[in-house]
Design a protein around this motif. Structure first.
Motif, mmCIF file in Angstrom:
data_model
loop_
_atom_site.group_PDB
_atom_site.id
_atom_site.type_symbol
_atom_site.label_atom_id
_atom_site.label_comp_id
_atom_site.label_asym_id
_atom_site.label_seq_id
_atom_site.Cartn_x
_atom_site.Cartn_y
_atom_site.Cartn_z
ATOM 1 N N ALA A 100 0.823 -1.211 0.000
ATOM 2 C CA ALA A 100 0.000 0.000 0.000
ATOM 3 C C ALA A 100 0.857 1.261 0.000
ATOM 4 O O ALA A 100 2.000 1.243 0.457
ATOM 5 N N ALA A 101 0.287 2.352 -0.528
ATOM 6 C CA ALA A 101 0.999 3.630 -0.517
ATOM 7 C C ALA A 101 0.941 4.240 0.877
ATOM 8 O O ALA A 101 -0.091 4.175 1.558
ATOM 9 N N ASP A 102 2.053 4.811 1.286
ATOM 10 C CA ASP A 102 2.124 5.512 2.558
ATOM 11 C C ASP A 102 1.779 6.979 2.268
ATOM 12 O O ASP A 102 2.539 7.685 1.604
ATOM 13 N N LEU A 103 0.605 7.394 2.733
ATOM 14 C CA LEU A 103 0.140 8.739 2.380
ATOM 15 C C LEU A 103 0.448 9.785 3.465
ATOM 16 O O LEU A 103 -0.128 10.865 3.477
ATOM 17 N N THR A 104 1.411 9.457 4.344
ATOM 18 C CA THR A 104 1.770 10.378 5.424
ATOM 19 C C THR A 104 2.090 11.779 4.914
ATOM 20 O O THR A 104 1.625 12.785 5.455
ATOM 21 N N TYR A 105 2.928 11.838 3.859
ATOM 22 C CA TYR A 105 3.387 13.149 3.388
ATOM 23 C C TYR A 105 2.240 13.920 2.738
ATOM 24 O O TYR A 105 2.130 15.123 2.844
ATOM 25 N N TRP A 106 1.378 13.175 2.055
ATOM 26 C CA TRP A 106 0.201 13.769 1.425
ATOM 27 C C TRP A 106 -0.744 14.343 2.482
ATOM 28 O O TRP A 106 -1.215 15.470 2.378
ATOM 29 N N GLU A 107 -0.985 13.534 3.517
ATOM 30 C CA GLU A 107 -1.929 13.965 4.546
ATOM 31 C C GLU A 107 -1.380 15.199 5.270
ATOM 32 O O GLU A 107 -2.127 16.150 5.539
ATOM 33 N N SER A 108 -0.082 15.198 5.554
ATOM 34 C CA SER A 108 0.442 16.359 6.280
ATOM 35 C C SER A 108 0.397 17.606 5.388
ATOM 36 O O SER A 108 0.142 18.713 5.875
ATOM 37 N N ALA A 109 0.606 17.414 4.079
ATOM 38 C CA ALA A 109 0.499 18.566 3.164
ATOM 39 C C ALA A 109 -0.946 19.089 3.165
ATOM 40 O O ALA A 109 -1.188 20.310 3.222
ATOM 41 N N ALA A 110 -1.922 18.173 3.143
ATOM 42 C CA ALA A 110 -3.327 18.592 3.103
ATOM 43 C C ALA A 110 -3.724 19.334 4.380
ATOM 44 O O ALA A 110 -4.405 20.370 4.335
ATOM 45 N N ARG A 111 -3.268 18.827 5.523
ATOM 46 C CA ARG A 111 -3.601 19.494 6.790
ATOM 47 C C ARG A 111 -2.972 20.880 6.867
ATOM 48 O O ARG A 111 -3.564 21.825 7.379
ATOM 49 N N MET A 112 -1.763 20.976 6.338
ATOM 50 C CA MET A 112 -1.090 22.279 6.325
ATOM 51 C C MET A 112 -1.864 23.269 5.430
ATOM 52 O O MET A 112 -2.060 24.436 5.796
ATOM 53 N N ILE A 113 -2.327 22.786 4.273
ATOM 54 C CA ILE A 113 -3.102 23.658 3.375
ATOM 55 C C ILE A 113 -4.332 24.185 4.121
ATOM 56 O O ILE A 113 -4.643 25.384 4.088
ATOM 57 N N ALA A 114 -5.012 23.258 4.817
ATOM 58 C CA ALA A 114 -6.219 23.656 5.546
ATOM 59 C C ALA A 114 -5.898 24.683 6.637
ATOM 60 O O ALA A 114 -6.659 25.627 6.863
ATOM 61 N N ASP A 115 -4.743 24.506 7.285
ATOM 62 C CA ASP A 115 -4.345 25.418 8.368
ATOM 63 C C ASP A 115 -4.094 26.843 7.892
ATOM 64 O O ASP A 115 -4.464 27.799 8.561
ATOM 65 N N VAL A 116 -3.411 26.964 6.755
ATOM 66 C CA VAL A 116 -2.908 28.298 6.385
ATOM 67 C C VAL A 116 -3.788 29.042 5.374
ATOM 68 O O VAL A 116 -3.591 30.238 5.145
ATOM 69 N N SER A 117 -4.760 28.331 4.748
ATOM 70 C CA SER A 117 -5.516 28.984 3.667
ATOM 71 C C SER A 117 -6.502 30.032 4.190
ATOM 72 O O SER A 117 -7.183 29.811 5.191
ATOM 73 N N LYS A 118 -6.551 31.162 3.462
ATOM 74 C CA LYS A 118 -7.527 32.207 3.807
ATOM 75 C C LYS A 118 -8.421 32.541 2.616
ATOM 76 O O LYS A 118 -9.319 33.370 2.718
ATOM 77 N N SER A 119 -8.127 31.910 1.457
ATOM 78 C CA SER A 119 -8.967 32.155 0.271
ATOM 79 C C SER A 119 -9.230 30.819 -0.427
ATOM 80 O O SER A 119 -8.573 29.819 -0.125
ATOM 81 N N ASP A 120 -10.187 30.792 -1.362
ATOM 82 C CA ASP A 120 -10.536 29.549 -2.070
ATOM 83 C C ASP A 120 -9.328 28.991 -2.829
ATOM 84 O O ASP A 120 -8.518 29.759 -3.365
ATOM 85 N N LYS A 121 -9.250 27.668 -2.882
ATOM 86 C CA LYS A 121 -8.082 27.043 -3.524
ATOM 87 C C LYS A 121 -8.498 25.901 -4.438
ATOM 88 O O LYS A 121 -9.434 25.158 -4.136
#
Ligand code: UDX
Ligand code: UDX
Ligand code: ADP
Length: 480
Positions: A100-121
């Motif tokens: 299986a693919a290890d999606l750790t890096y993907w998930e952390s990137a997604a959480r970071m996007i959610a944390d810092v975004s202030k406009s639609d993406k």
């Protein structure tokens, strides 16, 4: 001005963003990465990856509308379109380990996007991921949305290393998958507008999210399957006296089959083929399709068989032992015109020869000694974890030396293994090489790039994948 940010400055993110920046002067492109040395290298004259034509593209737009930065959060926050091109290693432990693919890096990137975004993406999947990853990412983003609208697109990259710039400038197709809602269609159109700067409209395909994700896994599985098919036939050619080049040529003349990607070899390598097939296998198993999973597994089994068959051929023809013998390895990268060694067949072949206690001298025009030593010390699947997580300097494998010249590598050697098809290996002075080797002198051509007849005239015993065997090799059969 549209702003693009790409998370992950690797083999995919770096060249892809450079080509977007060059073709779209009206778009600002920032490539971000958590690895400081990688970003420093992208900002220097010594780029972190070797790719023909890349230097030129980067030089033209770096500092103009192409930037490389470690300030991940700032640039993600400012972007309209975010490409995610982070590593997706194969899991080494836990559920689905080895598949299986290890999606750790993907998930952390997604959480970071959610944390810092202030406009639609618009968030674009660029790294190859299992089918339905977009859905998981969408859930992370929408559950943390703070009222921001996210559109997820799948835009798999089909470039091949060594020809990345050419492939990006003239892609066979660009594939964009998105939600079939008005917002989804609008996001697809926005990304289409980026590629339309240089890609003809009829080459930009749009599909639903799942089709786009699955197409990438399927395309790589089909390509790898072609190589395993021709490699399987190569073993039969050696047993029967047929010539795999003649067979592949005749087969490829059928327009339904086509001539490309039918070169028999010591085995396929690279970061994608094995990983993506394992992924496909795992998804099939999870969906209750064991027959389909087993079908694709066989592509990898034949590839492993081809590599061990090669090692066995080397050992058996040298009187069943290579202990203490010097073997020159020409080429370590997984294909020519790249310095990339991820999953290169050279790792398995060298480990096989080392297991038989050979002394190995390696030469590759683009791979450093440090990289080779790391690769030979590393466990299966560890390579895809970001560089900063890998051991800094593993203890060197003593039976291996790395030299910077093919003549140096072959001096005093009993045999030569050609493992990468670098052009320079075709035009070496093989008479000079023969004169400086132990006798009998062997050449094992894992890429079918040398003229076997000419080498035999010099005095070499020659093994070429899938070609009729020398009398010597027939007398010393290899058991796979
Ligand atoms: C591959 C796909 O081609 C690309 O579309 C995808 O985006 C990523 O994976 P890459 O791994 O960079 O690209 O190189 P590729 O040219 O496909 O070669 C993969 C391996 O197959 C190499 O080890 C190569 O030497 C081997 N190969 C290729 C053969 O052994 N015989 C062939 O005929 C072709
Ligand atoms: C085949 C070969 O095509 C031909 O070159 C060879 O000389 C004899 O065998 P044939 O069996 O007559 O010819 O027909 P073909 O068109 O190849 O179809 C074979 C089967 O595959 C059919 O049942 C067809 O329906 C099926 N098929 C073909 C598919 O299911 N999908 C396809 O995409 C193509
Ligand atoms: P590919 O061949 O798919 O481009 P690479 O391994 O070459 O893969 O590149 C992936 C890059 O992604 C690495 O340079 C790694 O440091 C980077 N990366 C991984 N996780 C993150 C993250 N959360 N934020 C930023 N960069 C990341």
């Amino acid at each position: 001005m549209v702003k693009i940010c790409c998370i992950g400055a690797g083999y995919v993110g770096g060249p892809t963003m450079a080509v977007i920046a060059l073709n779209c002067p009206d778009i600002e492109v920032v490539v971000v990465d958590i690895s400081k040395p990688r970003i420093e290298a992208w900002n220097s004259d010594q780029l972190p990856i070797y790719e023909p034509g890349l230097d030129d593209v980067v030089k033209q737009c770096r500092g103009r509308n192409l930037f490389f930065s470690t300030d991940v959060e700032k640039h993600v926050a400012e972007a309209d379109i975010i490409f995610v091109s982070v590593n997706t290693p194969t899991k080494t432990r836990g559920l689905g380990a080895g598949k299986a693919a290890d999606l750790t890096y993907w998930e952390s990137a997604a959480r970071m996007i959610a944390d810092v975004s202030k406009s639609d993406k618009i968030v674009v999947e660029k790294s190859t991921v299992p089918v339905k990853t977009a859905e998981a990412i969408e859930k992370i983003l929408t559950h943390n949305s703070k009222g921001i609208n996210y559109q997820i697109l799948s835009n798999p990259e089909f470039l091949a290393e060594g020809t990345a710039i050419e492939d990006l400038f003239k892609p066979d197709r660009v594939l964009i998958g998105g939600r079939e809602t008005p917002e989804g269609r609008k996001a697809v159109q926005a990304l289409k507008n980026v590629y339309a700067h240089w890609v003809p409209e009829d080459r930009i395909l749009t599909t639903n999210l799942w089709s786009a994700e699955l197409s990438k896994l399927a395309a790589n599985a089909f390509l790898a399957q072609r190589i395993s098919s021709v490699n399987a036939i190569s073993a039969l050619c050696e047993a029967t006296g047929a010539n795999v080049s003649e067979v592949a040529y005749a087969v490829g003349k059928d327009s339904r089959i086509g001539p490309k990607f039918l070169n028999a070899s010591v085995g396929f390598g690279g970061s994608c083929f094995q990983k993506d097939i394992l992924n496909l296998v795992y998804i099939c198993e999870c969906n209750g399709l064991p027959e389909v999973a087993n079908y694709w597994k066989q592509v990898i089994k034949i590839n492993d068989y081809q590599k061990s068959r090669f090692v066995n051929r080397v050992v058996s023809s040298m009187f069943n032992t290579v202990a203490g013998k010097k073997i020159a390895v020409l080429g370590f990268a997984f294909k020519k015109d790249t310095g990339d060694t991820r999953e290169t067949p050279a790792i398995d072949v060298c480990k096989g020869l080392l297991g038989d206690k050979a002394q190995i001298n390696i030469y590759d025009p683009q791979v450093t000694e440090d990289q080779i030593q790391r690769d030979l010390a590393m466990n299966k699947f560890d390579w895809d974890h970001p560089m900063h997580l890998q051991p800094a300097s593993p203890s060197a494998v003593k039976q291996v030396s790395v030299v910077w010249d093919a003549y140096e590598a072959t001096k005093g050697a009993h045999g030569i293994c050609i493992l990468t098809e670098w052009d320079e290996f075709k035009t070496l002075d093989y008479q000079k090489i023969f004169d400086n080797m132990q006798k009998p002198a062997f050449v094992f051509d894992g890429r079918n790039i040398v003229d076997g007849e000419k080498l035999r005239e010099i005095g070499f015993i020659v093994y070429s994948i899938g070609k009729p065997l020398d009398a010597w090799l027939k007398d010393m059969p290899a058991v796979a």
